[in-house]
Design an enzyme around this catalytic site. Structure first.
Site, PDB file in Angstrom:
ATOM      1  N   GLU A 157     -10.026  -5.907  -2.879  1.00 33.86           N
ATOM      2  CA  GLU A 157      -9.880  -7.367  -3.010  1.00 33.86           C
ATOM      3  C   GLU A 157     -10.400  -7.907  -4.339  1.00 33.86           C
ATOM      4  OE1 GLU A 157     -11.634  -9.109   0.488  1.00 33.86           O
ATOM      5  OE2 GLU A 157     -10.323  -7.997   1.843  1.00 33.86           O
TER       6      GLU A 157
ATOM      7  N   ASN B 169      -7.099  -1.738  -2.538  1.00 28.50           N
ATOM      8  CA  ASN B 169      -6.789  -2.330  -1.235  1.00 28.50           C
ATOM      9  C   ASN B 169      -6.922  -3.851  -1.306  1.00 28.50           C
ATOM     10  OD1 ASN B 169      -6.295  -1.846   1.664  1.00 28.50           O
ATOM     11  ND2 ASN B 169      -8.359  -2.669   1.966  1.00 28.50           N
TER      12      ASN B 169
ATOM     13  N   HIS C   8      -2.914  -8.712   6.849  1.00 35.84           N
ATOM     14  CA  HIS C   8      -3.450  -9.745   7.746  1.00 35.84           C
ATOM     15  C   HIS C   8      -2.456 -10.909   7.735  1.00 35.84           C
ATOM     16  CE1 HIS C   8      -7.109  -7.543   8.303  1.00 35.84           C
ATOM     17  NE2 HIS C   8      -7.397  -7.564   7.014  1.00 35.84           N
TER      18      HIS C   8
ATOM     19  N   GLU D  43      -4.708  -2.564   7.196  1.00 30.95           N
ATOM     20  CA  GLU D  43      -5.533  -3.408   8.083  1.00 30.95           C
ATOM     21  C   GLU D  43      -4.651  -4.357   8.896  1.00 30.95           C
ATOM     22  OE1 GLU D  43      -8.816  -5.333   6.088  1.00 30.95           O
ATOM     23  OE2 GLU D  43      -9.051  -3.706   4.632  1.00 30.95           O
TER      24      GLU D  43
ATOM     25  N   ASP E  15      -2.858  -6.766  11.211  1.00 31.48           N
ATOM     26  CA  ASP E  15      -2.904  -7.588  12.414  1.00 31.48           C
ATOM     27  C   ASP E  15      -2.046  -8.819  12.162  1.00 31.48           C
ATOM     28  OD1 ASP E  15      -4.642  -9.302  10.874  1.00 31.48           O
ATOM     29  OD2 ASP E  15      -6.388  -8.286  11.679  1.00 31.48           O
TER      30      ASP E  15
END
Length: 414
Positions: A149, A190, A226, A256, A258
């Site tokens: 990030e 990432n 996300h 990751e 979701d």
């Protein structure tokens, strides 16, 4: 005929088990995995039993145990008690381990973030941290998220102690240190919101090029994924952005994933949309030769990070609070099965019926309209969504935050 019956017949005929990792591997991916919550691995038997099922999850990620504040809370004092919990489960079950994360502005102990550093002194800190942490897990990790990030949503570099000390030189520095610590693991950058193919995506591509131009090793880029129900890009759009990175010679993965509902409990139509969104994400990975796998950020809503971070939102995962599979699980298994059994051109959409899910096929599944009750009539909270294609939630923010357009699919209170 109901979908579970259809899938059972198809899988039996093809010699494929109807579980996600087995399907993913048969479909050509390296794994289908999940992060694991360290605090619940040894305290919730139902949770652990699903986590232990290698046919369902062939790869695990420690949710928090390998981050800097957990592994080196005080300078030079390393603690692997939390990080080893999930690593040991993966080892016992013969599952791949994906390791996360080394150099990140968040969950960073104060002695690092508030320290007074020169380039030389902070370089020593970074290299010591990476060497010790990666050394402890050497030979265990398929991949490490080395830098995490580093880009803001507006396409600028994210402020951090690392950027203020090194400018962008800390990217290559970190990747070189990681390669020296464990030459055989894959090294990743990432980040989240890369999926929308906007300014942030462009900057992440620049980051990869910076590392490569410096002669430092970088093997992959993780798309965190996300996402929000109804605001997820199409399968083809997602595949397009994945290919922008594989064109640079790196592999990609969803790391990751979701997809949260903007209001809960979710309506029947929202559950259908969520299933289609999940199928589009997983399908895009199947469509890109350099996409190696999919990791969901937890498998059960019971332990999801979403409700605490985004109040009023949630139900983002494939299993519900009671560890039951949701329609989205069926959508994911269906798109994997289509590829695994040699029928990749017919993605499966889901239609919700009382307690069963029926399947139809279409070349371009339409996204149903979600009718949501605004959980925040006074406006969205900080970091909350406030607009975008398909968005039906709040369009204003509570004071002092303002709604800022980040891309056509997503506006956020910042």
């Amino acid at each position: 005929m109901h979908l579970p019956t259809v899938l059972s017949v198809v899988f039996a005929a093809a010699g494929v088990t109807a579980q996600l990792n087995d399907l993913a591997v048969r479909a050509g991916l390296k794994y289908f995995g999940t992060c694991a919550s360290e605090g619940n691995v040894n305290s919730d038997t139902a949770y652990r039993n699903i986590l232990n099922n290698k046919s369902e999850f062939g790869q695990l990620v420690p949710e928090n145990g390998q981050k800097w504040d957990a592994t080196e809370p005080s300078r030079g004092q390393f603690n692997y008690g939390s990080g080893d919990i999930v690593a040991n489960v993966a080892k016992q079950n013969g599952q791949l381990l994906r390791c996360h994360t080394l150099v990140w502005y968040s969950q960073l102990p104060g002695w690092v973030s508030s320290g007074s550093w020169t380039r030389s002194s902070l370089q020593s800190v970074i290299e010591t941290h990476i060497n010790n942490v990666m050394g402890h897990y050497k030979g265990q990790c398929y991949a490490w998220d080395v830098v995490n990030e580093a880009v803001n949503d507006d396409g600028t570099w994210r402020p951090s102690v690392f950027l203020s000390t090194f400018n962008t030189d800390y990217f290559a520095l970190s990747f070189r240190a990681a390669k020296a610590a464990d030459p055989n693991t894959k090294l990743y950058y990432n980040d989240y919101n890369l999926e929308y193919n906007q300014a942030k995506t462009d900057k992440a591509l620049e980051l990869v090029r910076i590392v490569q131009a410096a002669g430092a090793p970088i093997d992959g880029v993780g798309f965190q994924g996300h996402l929000i129900v109804g605001s997820t890009p199409s399968r083809s759009a997602l595949a397009t952005v994945l290919r922008r990175f594989t064109a640079l010679g790196v592999e990609v993965a969803y790391t990751e994933l979701d997809i949260r509902h903007s209001s809960v409990p979710a309506s029947s139509s929202a559950l259908v949309t969520q299933g289609n969104d999940y199928a589009n994400v997983v399908g895009s990975c199947l469509d890109v030769a350099g996409c190696v796998g999919v990791t969901i950020w937890g498998f059960t809503d019971k332990y999801s990070w979403i409700p605490q971070t985004f109040p009023g939102q949630g139900a983002a995962l494939l299993y519900d609070n009671n560890m039951n599979k949701k329609p989205a699980w069926t959508s994911v298994s269906s798109v994997l099965a289509a590829k695994a059994t040699g029928n990749p051109g017919n993605p499966v959409t889901t239609t919700l019926r009382t307690t069963t899910v029926a399947a139809t096929t279409t070349s371009a599944p339409a996204v149903p309209t979600t009718t949501a009750v605004n959980p925040n009539p006074g406006g969205a909270q900080r970091w909350g969504q406030c607009g975008g294609i398909g968005w039906s939630g709040p369009t204003t923010c509570v004071s002092p935050w303002t709604c800022q357009v980040l891309n056509p699919y997503y506006s956020q209170c910042l």
